[in-house]
Design an enzyme around this catalytic site. Structure first.
Site, PDB file in Angstrom:
ATOM      1  N   TYR A  72      12.526 108.787 -68.735  1.00  0.00           N
ATOM      2  CA  TYR A  72      12.689 109.282 -67.366  1.00  0.00           C
ATOM      3  C   TYR A  72      11.803 108.489 -66.412  1.00  0.00           C
ATOM      4  O   TYR A  72      12.240 108.073 -65.333  1.00  0.00           O
ATOM      5  CB  TYR A  72      12.353 110.778 -67.293  1.00  0.00           C
ATOM      6  CG  TYR A  72      12.389 111.331 -65.896  1.00  0.00           C
ATOM      7  CD1 TYR A  72      13.592 111.686 -65.299  1.00  0.00           C
ATOM      8  CD2 TYR A  72      11.221 111.481 -65.161  1.00  0.00           C
ATOM      9  CE1 TYR A  72      13.635 112.183 -64.004  1.00  0.00           C
ATOM     10  CE2 TYR A  72      11.252 111.967 -63.864  1.00  0.00           C
ATOM     11  CZ  TYR A  72      12.456 112.327 -63.298  1.00  0.00           C
ATOM     12  OH  TYR A  72      12.497 112.812 -62.017  1.00  0.00           O
ATOM     13  N   LYS A 118      13.095 106.231 -63.277  1.00  0.00           N
ATOM     14  CA  LYS A 118      12.628 106.548 -61.926  1.00  0.00           C
ATOM     15  C   LYS A 118      11.941 105.337 -61.290  1.00  0.00           C
ATOM     16  O   LYS A 118      12.161 105.034 -60.115  1.00  0.00           O
ATOM     17  CB  LYS A 118      11.680 107.741 -61.963  1.00  0.00           C
ATOM     18  CG  LYS A 118      11.328 108.234 -60.593  1.00  0.00           C
ATOM     19  CD  LYS A 118      10.667 109.576 -60.644  1.00  0.00           C
ATOM     20  CE  LYS A 118      10.425 110.033 -59.225  1.00  0.00           C
ATOM     21  NZ  LYS A 118      10.047 111.384 -59.119  1.00  0.00           N
ATOM     22  N   ILE A 168      16.720 121.781 -59.459  1.00  0.00           N
ATOM     23  CA  ILE A 168      17.706 122.426 -58.599  1.00  0.00           C
ATOM     24  C   ILE A 168      18.503 123.419 -59.435  1.00  0.00           C
ATOM     25  O   ILE A 168      19.007 123.071 -60.507  1.00  0.00           O
ATOM     26  CB  ILE A 168      18.654 121.380 -57.972  1.00  0.00           C
ATOM     27  CG1 ILE A 168      17.859 120.287 -57.250  1.00  0.00           C
ATOM     28  CG2 ILE A 168      19.680 122.040 -57.056  1.00  0.00           C
ATOM     29  CD1 ILE A 168      16.961 120.787 -56.136  1.00  0.00           C
ATOM     30  N   PRO A 220      24.702 128.165 -60.038  1.00  0.00           N
ATOM     31  CA  PRO A 220      25.498 128.745 -61.119  1.00  0.00           C
ATOM     32  C   PRO A 220      26.200 127.653 -61.937  1.00  0.00           C
ATOM     33  O   PRO A 220      26.811 126.749 -61.383  1.00  0.00           O
ATOM     34  CB  PRO A 220      26.520 129.618 -60.380  1.00  0.00           C
ATOM     35  CG  PRO A 220      25.850 129.942 -59.073  1.00  0.00           C
ATOM     36  CD  PRO A 220      25.037 128.723 -58.733  1.00  0.00           C
ATOM     37  N   GLY A 221      26.047 127.727 -63.244  1.00  0.00           N
ATOM     38  CA  GLY A 221      26.661 126.764 -64.145  1.00  0.00           C
ATOM     39  C   GLY A 221      25.849 125.499 -64.345  1.00  0.00           C
ATOM     40  O   GLY A 221      26.212 124.644 -65.143  1.00  0.00           O
TER      41      GLY A 221
END
Length: 103
Positions: free
Chosen positions: A4, A8, A37, A40-41
């Site tokens: 990561y 980045k 963030i 839903p889902g």
């Protein structure tokens, strides 16, 4: 994770190099780096159900005490695309409620 961090760093470098290369043509290059963030889902809604300890640890590391929303990221992207950001280029805007700062 190291992967990561590498991606980045590459994004930050690429944003700056593209901005420098394209600015003479009047093209602005900026990026948005969102924090956690929830919607839903989404991944964090899933983690909240499947791995509550990870979710709570992550939430505890956000000074505002909550996850961000897609609308909050969209508003920053719209700003960057608008004439209001016409003097900005080569920037990576972190939109994370202070998550990188820790709580």
């Amino acid at each position: 994770s190291p992967a990561y961090a590498a991606v980045k760093a590459a994004m930050n470098s690429y944003t700056g190099s593209q901005a420098a290369m394209l600015s003479r043509q009047g093209i602005r290059v900026n990026a948005v780096a969102p924090g956690s963030i929830e919607f839903p889902g989404g991944v964090w809604a899933q983690r909240k159900a499947d791995n509550a300890p990870l979710y709570e640890r992550t939430l505890a590391g956000i000074p505002f005490g909550r996850m961000g929303t897609p609308d909050e990221i969209a508003e920053v992207a719209l700003f960057l695309a608008s004439p209001h950001a016409r003097w900005m280029t080569g920037q990576v805007l972190t939109v994370d409620g202070g998550q990188l700062l820790g709580a």
